[in-house]
Design a protein around this motif. Structure first.
Motif, PDB file in Angstrom:
ATOM      1  N   PHE A 103      52.362  36.359 -24.852  1.00 28.16           N
ATOM      2  CA  PHE A 103      51.831  35.303 -23.607  1.00 28.16           C
ATOM      3  C   PHE A 103      50.232  34.247 -24.725  1.00 28.16           C
ATOM      4  O   PHE A 103      50.235  34.862 -25.061  1.00 28.16           O
ATOM      5  N   THR A 104      50.968  32.694 -24.088  1.00 32.09           N
ATOM      6  CA  THR A 104      49.567  32.204 -23.736  1.00 32.09           C
ATOM      7  C   THR A 104      49.772  31.549 -22.115  1.00 32.09           C
ATOM      8  O   THR A 104      50.286  30.533 -22.206  1.00 32.09           O
ATOM      9  N   PRO A 105      48.747  32.485 -21.997  1.00 34.52           N
ATOM     10  CA  PRO A 105      48.913  31.558 -19.850  1.00 34.52           C
ATOM     11  C   PRO A 105      47.951  30.453 -19.975  1.00 34.52           C
ATOM     12  O   PRO A 105      47.709  29.504 -20.741  1.00 34.52           O
ATOM     13  N   PRO A 106      49.086  29.796 -19.138  1.00 35.41           N
ATOM     14  CA  PRO A 106      47.980  28.823 -18.562  1.00 35.41           C
ATOM     15  C   PRO A 106      46.157  28.586 -18.186  1.00 35.41           C
ATOM     16  O   PRO A 106      45.638  29.997 -18.042  1.00 35.41           O
ATOM     17  N   TYR A 115      49.833  30.801 -33.604  1.00 33.49           N
ATOM     18  CA  TYR A 115      50.611  31.532 -32.885  1.00 33.49           C
ATOM     19  C   TYR A 115      49.994  32.497 -31.570  1.00 33.49           C
ATOM     20  O   TYR A 115      49.888  31.399 -30.982  1.00 33.49           O
ATOM     21  N   SER A 116      50.244  33.183 -30.948  1.00 31.09           N
ATOM     22  CA  SER A 116      50.022  32.649 -29.600  1.00 31.09           C
ATOM     23  C   SER A 116      48.446  34.226 -28.977  1.00 31.09           C
ATOM     24  O   SER A 116      47.659  34.730 -29.489  1.00 31.09           O
ATOM     25  N   HIS A 117      47.653  34.247 -27.325  1.00 30.76           N
ATOM     26  CA  HIS A 117      46.579  34.332 -27.275  1.00 30.76           C
ATOM     27  C   HIS A 117      46.971  35.595 -27.207  1.00 30.76           C
ATOM     28  O   HIS A 117      45.645  36.487 -27.814  1.00 30.76           O
ATOM     29  N   ILE A 118      48.079  36.113 -26.869  1.00 28.49           N
ATOM     30  CA  ILE A 118      47.887  37.532 -26.247  1.00 28.49           C
ATOM     31  C   ILE A 118      49.805  38.053 -27.007  1.00 28.49           C
ATOM     32  O   ILE A 118      50.219  37.723 -26.895  1.00 28.49           O
ATOM     33  N   VAL A 158      41.013  35.527 -18.122  1.00 36.52           N
ATOM     34  CA  VAL A 158      42.408  34.763 -17.588  1.00 36.52           C
ATOM     35  C   VAL A 158      43.568  35.849 -18.404  1.00 36.52           C
ATOM     36  O   VAL A 158      44.240  35.999 -17.335  1.00 36.52           O
ATOM     37  N   MET A 159      43.095  35.878 -19.455  1.00 41.30           N
ATOM     38  CA  MET A 159      44.306  36.162 -20.889  1.00 41.30           C
ATOM     39  C   MET A 159      44.485  37.944 -19.929  1.00 41.30           C
ATOM     40  O   MET A 159      45.707  38.366 -19.968  1.00 41.30           O
TER      41      MET A 159
END
Length: 227
Positions: A103-106, A115-118, A158-159
């Motif tokens: 995931f890479t949330p808004p 890469y993705s944040h999560i 947020v993440m």
């Protein structure tokens, strides 16, 4: 019965090739074909050996048995197909649905690389390296380590919320400081954001960080609120 035995040996040997890289499979196939032809000639003569290139019913019997075995013994996320043929390499193909969700949330900083944040597997969560960038403007939040630390934790909130977690469910945090002299100032901001929760933590000093002006980055591991 003697006629069937060489074909059984050959076919099972070919089946062991399933999953090999194409070039290795081709080489092994050629070697095996030569050996099998020589064996057939020695036992039955040239006329019987020439039938080697034709498919026989036995391979269908073996195919059905192997398919049954593969589907009954393979993990839930795997499906296996075997294509069997004496004249060609066998093709074992597997498809897997990954257990890893990314995931890479808004409302989080844009990743600066591929890469993705999560990443999440079941209840387990990993959040990658995060710096103190304001997601709305794309710029650093302040030139001091305290401001950047607080901004990182705002992004973490947020993440984590995006994957049904929060700061109270963090299990470990890595902190990468550009200057170890900022350790106490980072700690003060850290405590203000984390409250009484004290997950495991590692702090290291690094020689440089990817973007100019960045004084620290953090990553973490966590679990979801519920299993």
């Amino acid at each position: 019965m003697r006629f069937a035995i060489p074909f059984i040996v050959v076919d099972l040997h070919h089946l062991l090739l399933a999953g090999l890289p194409a070039h290795l499979c081709e080489n092994a196939k050629a070697i095996n074909r030569d050996r099998a032809s020589s064996s057939l000639k020695a036992v039955f003569g040239a006329h019987i050996a020439s039938a080697f290139n034709f498919k026989i019913e036995l391979e269908n019997i073996i195919l059905v048995a192997l398919r049954t075995f593969a589907f009954s013994h393979s993990p839930g996320h795997f499906q296996t197909w075997l294509r069997v043929g004496i004249g060609g390499c066998h093709d074992m193909r597997q498809t897997m649905t990954s257990r890893v969700q990314t995931f890479t949330p808004p409302n989080t900083p844009k990743p600066i690389g591929p890469y993705s944040h999560i990443a999440k597997v079941g209840e387990h969560i990993w959040i990658g390296g995060t710096a103190g960038f304001d997601p709305a403007t794309g710029t650093l939040t302040g030139a001091d380590v305290g401001a950047q630390t607080r901004r990182i934790f705002e992004s973490f909130k947020v993440m984590l919320e995006a994957v049904s977690s929060d700061l109270n469910h963090v299990t470990h945090i890595n902190v990468f400081l550009l200057h170890m002299s900022d350790f106490e100032a980072m700690n003060a901001a850290y405590v203000a954001m984390m409250g009484d929760h004290r997950p495991a933590r590692t702090v290291v000093s690094v020689r440089e960080l990817p973007k100019p002006g960045v004084l620290l980055t953090m990553n973490l591991t966590a679990v979801t609120r519920k299993r």
